[in-house]
Motif scaffolding. Structure first.
Motif, PDB file in Angstrom:
ATOM      1  N   GLU A 148       0.825  -1.205   0.000  1.00 42.56           N
ATOM      2  CA  GLU A 148       0.000   0.000   0.000  1.00 42.56           C
ATOM      3  C   GLU A 148       0.863   1.260   0.000  1.00 42.56           C
ATOM      4  O   GLU A 148       0.543   2.242  -0.664  1.00 42.56           O
ATOM      5  CB  GLU A 148      -0.933   0.007   1.213  1.00 42.56           C
ATOM      6  N   ALA A 149       1.949   1.236   0.760  1.00 46.23           N
ATOM      7  CA  ALA A 149       2.843   2.389   0.790  1.00 46.23           C
ATOM      8  C   ALA A 149       3.432   2.637  -0.600  1.00 46.23           C
ATOM      9  O   ALA A 149       3.570   3.783  -1.036  1.00 46.23           O
ATOM     10  CB  ALA A 149       3.952   2.173   1.817  1.00 46.23           C
ATOM     11  N   HIS A 150       3.767   1.552  -1.294  1.00 44.37           N
ATOM     12  CA  HIS A 150       4.308   1.680  -2.650  1.00 44.37           C
ATOM     13  C   HIS A 150       3.259   2.267  -3.590  1.00 44.37           C
ATOM     14  O   HIS A 150       3.559   3.155  -4.403  1.00 44.37           O
ATOM     15  CB  HIS A 150       4.772   0.315  -3.148  1.00 44.37           C
ATOM     16  N   LEU A 151       2.022   1.789  -3.470  1.00 45.85           N
ATOM     17  CA  LEU A 151       0.952   2.296  -4.332  1.00 45.85           C
ATOM     18  C   LEU A 151       0.644   3.763  -4.025  1.00 45.85           C
ATOM     19  O   LEU A 151       0.349   4.544  -4.932  1.00 45.85           O
ATOM     20  CB  LEU A 151      -0.305   1.446  -4.144  1.00 45.85           C
ATOM     21  N   ALA A 152       0.713   4.133  -2.745  1.00 49.60           N
ATOM     22  CA  ALA A 152       0.496   5.536  -2.388  1.00 49.60           C
ATOM     23  C   ALA A 152       1.586   6.420  -2.990  1.00 49.60           C
ATOM     24  O   ALA A 152       1.316   7.531  -3.465  1.00 49.60           O
ATOM     25  CB  ALA A 152       0.462   5.697  -0.866  1.00 49.60           C
ATOM     26  N   ALA A 153       2.823   5.921  -2.982  1.00 43.51           N
ATOM     27  CA  ALA A 153       3.926   6.677  -3.592  1.00 43.51           C
ATOM     28  C   ALA A 153       3.702   6.838  -5.094  1.00 43.51           C
ATOM     29  O   ALA A 153       3.964   7.907  -5.658  1.00 43.51           O
ATOM     30  CB  ALA A 153       5.259   5.979  -3.318  1.00 43.51           C
ATOM     31  N   LEU A 154       3.201   5.786  -5.749  1.00 43.58           N
ATOM     32  CA  LEU A 154       2.902   5.882  -7.171  1.00 43.58           C
ATOM     33  C   LEU A 154       1.780   6.886  -7.430  1.00 43.58           C
ATOM     34  O   LEU A 154       1.812   7.637  -8.417  1.00 43.58           O
ATOM     35  CB  LEU A 154       2.507   4.506  -7.722  1.00 43.58           C
ATOM     36  N   ALA A 155       0.780   6.910  -6.548  1.00 47.86           N
ATOM     37  CA  ALA A 155      -0.325   7.863  -6.702  1.00 47.86           C
ATOM     38  C   ALA A 155       0.179   9.295  -6.571  1.00 47.86           C
ATOM     39  O   ALA A 155      -0.244  10.191  -7.316  1.00 47.86           O
ATOM     40  CB  ALA A 155      -1.414   7.576  -5.670  1.00 47.86           C
ATOM     41  N   ARG A 156       1.122   9.535  -5.638  1.00 45.05           N
ATOM     42  CA  ARG A 156       1.704  10.876  -5.502  1.00 45.05           C
ATOM     43  C   ARG A 156       2.480  11.255  -6.766  1.00 45.05           C
ATOM     44  O   ARG A 156       2.432  12.399  -7.232  1.00 45.05           O
ATOM     45  CB  ARG A 156       2.619  10.935  -4.283  1.00 45.05           C
ATOM     46  N   LEU A 170      -2.713   9.778   1.154  1.00 44.80           N
ATOM     47  CA  LEU A 170      -1.550   9.482   0.315  1.00 44.80           C
ATOM     48  C   LEU A 170      -0.219   9.767   0.998  1.00 44.80           C
ATOM     49  O   LEU A 170       0.827   9.414   0.462  1.00 44.80           O
ATOM     50  CB  LEU A 170      -1.608  10.297  -0.987  1.00 44.80           C
ATOM     51  N   GLY A 171      -0.247  10.417   2.138  1.00 44.20           N
ATOM     52  CA  GLY A 171       0.987  10.868   2.762  1.00 44.20           C
ATOM     53  C   GLY A 171       1.754   9.769   3.465  1.00 44.20           C
ATOM     54  O   GLY A 171       1.370   8.600   3.476  1.00 44.20           O
ATOM     55  N   ASP A 172       2.870  10.171   4.050  1.00 48.27           N
ATOM     56  CA  ASP A 172       3.757   9.272   4.772  1.00 48.27           C
ATOM     57  C   ASP A 172       3.163   8.998   6.144  1.00 48.27           C
ATOM     58  O   ASP A 172       3.064   9.899   6.979  1.00 48.27           O
ATOM     59  CB  ASP A 172       5.139   9.914   4.904  1.00 48.27           C
ATOM     60  N   GLY A 173       2.774   7.769   6.393  1.00 44.47           N
ATOM     61  CA  GLY A 173       2.137   7.431   7.654  1.00 44.47           C
ATOM     62  C   GLY A 173       3.021   7.640   8.863  1.00 44.47           C
ATOM     63  O   GLY A 173       2.547   7.966   9.948  1.00 44.47           O
ATOM     64  N   PRO A 194      -5.106  29.178  -5.937  1.00 41.86           N
ATOM     65  CA  PRO A 194      -5.113  29.371  -4.485  1.00 41.86           C
ATOM     66  C   PRO A 194      -5.842  28.279  -3.717  1.00 41.86           C
ATOM     67  O   PRO A 194      -5.524  28.018  -2.569  1.00 41.86           O
ATOM     68  CB  PRO A 194      -5.815  30.725  -4.320  1.00 41.86           C
ATOM     69  N   SER A 195      -6.839  27.633  -4.325  1.00 43.81           N
ATOM     70  CA  SER A 195      -7.583  26.616  -3.588  1.00 43.81           C
ATOM     71  C   SER A 195      -7.355  25.215  -4.151  1.00 43.81           C
ATOM     72  O   SER A 195      -7.054  24.286  -3.406  1.00 43.81           O
ATOM     73  CB  SER A 195      -9.080  26.944  -3.598  1.00 43.81           C
ATOM     74  N   PHE A 196      -7.488  25.079  -5.468  1.00 42.68           N
ATOM     75  CA  PHE A 196      -7.385  23.767  -6.092  1.00 42.68           C
ATOM     76  C   PHE A 196      -6.024  23.117  -5.856  1.00 42.68           C
ATOM     77  O   PHE A 196      -5.919  21.962  -5.427  1.00 42.68           O
ATOM     78  CB  PHE A 196      -7.670  23.902  -7.586  1.00 42.68           C
ATOM     79  N   LEU A 197      -4.962  23.854  -6.131  1.00 41.25           N
ATOM     80  CA  LEU A 197      -3.630  23.284  -5.998  1.00 41.25           C
ATOM     81  C   LEU A 197      -3.266  23.015  -4.549  1.00 41.25           C
ATOM     82  O   LEU A 197      -2.625  22.006  -4.232  1.00 41.25           O
ATOM     83  CB  LEU A 197      -2.605  24.214  -6.644  1.00 41.25           C
ATOM     84  N   ARG A 198      -3.655  23.902  -3.658  1.00 40.34           N
ATOM     85  CA  ARG A 198      -3.345  23.676  -2.246  1.00 40.34           C
ATOM     86  C   ARG A 198      -4.114  22.482  -1.693  1.00 40.34           C
ATOM     87  O   ARG A 198      -3.636  21.773  -0.815  1.00 40.34           O
ATOM     88  CB  ARG A 198      -3.624  24.945  -1.441  1.00 40.34           C
ATOM     89  N   LEU A 199      -5.303  22.263  -2.214  1.00 36.88           N
ATOM     90  CA  LEU A 199      -6.057  21.084  -1.811  1.00 36.88           C
ATOM     91  C   LEU A 199      -5.335  19.814  -2.245  1.00 36.88           C
ATOM     92  O   LEU A 199      -5.244  18.841  -1.484  1.00 36.88           O
ATOM     93  CB  LEU A 199      -7.458  21.140  -2.430  1.00 36.88           C
ATOM     94  N   LEU A 200      -4.781  19.807  -3.458  1.00 44.55           N
ATOM     95  CA  LEU A 200      -4.015  18.656  -3.921  1.00 44.55           C
ATOM     96  C   LEU A 200      -2.746  18.474  -3.095  1.00 44.55           C
ATOM     97  O   LEU A 200      -2.325  17.336  -2.828  1.00 44.55           O
ATOM     98  CB  LEU A 200      -3.663  18.822  -5.399  1.00 44.55           C
ATOM     99  N   HIS A 201      -2.127  19.584  -2.710  1.00 45.40           N
ATOM    100  CA  HIS A 201      -0.935  19.488  -1.865  1.00 45.40           C
ATOM    101  C   HIS A 201      -1.267  18.844  -0.528  1.00 45.40           C
ATOM    102  O   HIS A 201      -0.525  17.973  -0.033  1.00 45.40           O
ATOM    103  CB  HIS A 201      -0.352  20.887  -1.649  1.00 45.40           C
ATOM    104  N   HIS A 202      -2.389  19.232   0.062  1.00 43.08           N
ATOM    105  CA  HIS A 202      -2.810  18.598   1.314  1.00 43.08           C
ATOM    106  C   HIS A 202      -3.127  17.117   1.103  1.00 43.08           C
ATOM    107  O   HIS A 202      -2.817  16.278   1.959  1.00 43.08           O
ATOM    108  CB  HIS A 202      -4.042  19.308   1.875  1.00 43.08           C
ATOM    109  N   LEU A 203      -3.735  16.785  -0.034  1.00 46.18           N
ATOM    110  CA  LEU A 203      -4.066  15.385  -0.311  1.00 46.18           C
ATOM    111  C   LEU A 203      -2.822  14.519  -0.356  1.00 46.18           C
ATOM    112  O   LEU A 203      -2.779  13.441   0.246  1.00 46.18           O
ATOM    113  CB  LEU A 203      -4.818  15.292  -1.646  1.00 46.18           C
ATOM    114  N   ARG A 204      -1.778  14.977  -1.038  1.00 46.89           N
ATOM    115  CA  ARG A 204      -0.593  14.139  -1.232  1.00 46.89           C
ATOM    116  C   ARG A 204       0.248  14.015   0.034  1.00 46.89           C
ATOM    117  O   ARG A 204       1.067  13.109   0.133  1.00 46.89           O
ATOM    118  CB  ARG A 204       0.245  14.654  -2.404  1.00 46.89           C
TER     119      ARG A 204
END
Length: 318
Positions: free
Chosen positions: A21-29, A89-92, A74-84
């Motif tokens: 799962e960690a590998h797949l999350a890295a691929l998603a990022r 998707l982030g580092d647990g 200002p909103s869309f990109l920062r939302l994606l930054h928070h998602l990754r």
């Protein structure tokens, strides 16, 4: 990311599934970064065309030339930054989240409707300050919010009658002021944080806390699963629950910090130094990048074209 749902992981199956799962999350990022990069490169080519419409009343900034303004950086990109960098998707390890909790959150994210998914992608943050201080601040320095939150005060009848107001602000580390109460809605958790300059014995603070409880109840009354509510105080170890979810804007150059969080410009030099000193021992070179660091790494004109990953704009993506 659909593979998280189609091939569900046995939570009791050991660490190999979690490593997968960690590998797949890295691929998603990587795919997410690749998508931003391809959009930016295509837009730069279009921007050279004389037929491209002008930005109109939109303010000119470096983002104007790097990303389509109709996608609302200002909103869309920062939302994606928070998602990754968040719990999906982030580092647990950074988020101190158990692998099964991350798997459960990913599964919900793939099942929920869009409006719930947007709330899961990034924190919503509100601030309370003493009424006179907050009023003076916003009457002297109005600005557009650079956050997924709306630029509006949140108040129900009870809050309005007591003149307790909460201001939506960017979910950034530079929001950790000494004299504020912060409410961070992470969807599955709601964090209420007190700066060390907040005196809990004052009547105004007690009224604010009562209003906070009312606000939290109203925000989460129809939510599934019901969020856990945590009360945090600056300096406590549990405060990391909040600080780890805020984008690390303290890593940016000083002039960029004020551009992202214009409220900083009205703080006294002593107050501003106090905010910045909270991070004097932090790692400014780590993998957890600020929004500015991440965006320009993947979207600058000189960024190397990724050899790995697939853009989410591809029609055959599955």
């Amino acid at each position: 990311m659909g593979i998280f749902h189609n091939n569900e992981v046995d939570v009791a199956g050991g660490t190999e599934d979690f490593d997968s799962e960690a590998h797949l999350a890295a691929l998603a990022r990587t795919d997410l970064d690749h998508t931003i990069q391809r959009i930016s490169r295509s837009y730069r080519i279009l921007a050279e065309s004389p037929s491209l419409p002008s930005s109109g009343d939109n303010p000119i900034s470096s983002f104007t030339y790097a990303f389509p303004p109709n996608l609302c950086p200002p909103s869309f990109l920062r939302l994606l930054h928070h998602l990754r960098r968040g719990g999906i998707l982030g580092d647990g390890a950074m988020l101190q989240a158990a692998p099964d909790d991350r798997h459960f959150k990913r599964d919900l994210f793939l099942r929920f409707p869009l409006r719930h998914c947007e709330s899961m992608m990034g924190p919503q943050l509100w601030r309370w300050r003493e009424e006179k201080i907050e009023n003076d601040l916003f009457s002297s320095h109005q600005h557009e919010q650079s956050t997924i939150n709306k630029d509006t005060e949140i108040a129900n009848d009870e809050l309005f009658s007591k003149k307790i107001h909460f201001k939506a602000i960017p979910a950034e580390t530079l929001a950790l002021w000494d004299d504020v109460i912060l409410i961070a809605d992470l969807y599955d958790n709601i964090l209420i944080w007190h700066g060390h300059g907040v005196d809990n014995e004052k009547e105004s603070v007690q009224l604010a806390m009562n209003a906070t409880k009312s606000l939290v109840a109203d925000q989460s009354k129809h939510r599934f699963p019901a969020p856990e509510i945590h009360y945090l105080r600056e300096g406590e170890s549990m405060s990391r629950k909040l600080t780890s979810r805020l984008a690390p804007s303290h890593k940016d150059p000083l002039e960029q910090q004020v551009a992202l969080c214009p409220d900083l410009a009205v703080l006294s030099s002593q107050q501003l130094e106090s905010v910045r000193n909270k991070f004097r021992y932090s790692d400014t070179t780590g993998d957890d990048a600020s929004f500015r660091q991440w965006f320009w790494k993947v979207a600058s004109a000189s960024a190397k074209v990724s050899e790995v990953g697939r853009t989410l704009c591809e029609s055959d993506y599955s």
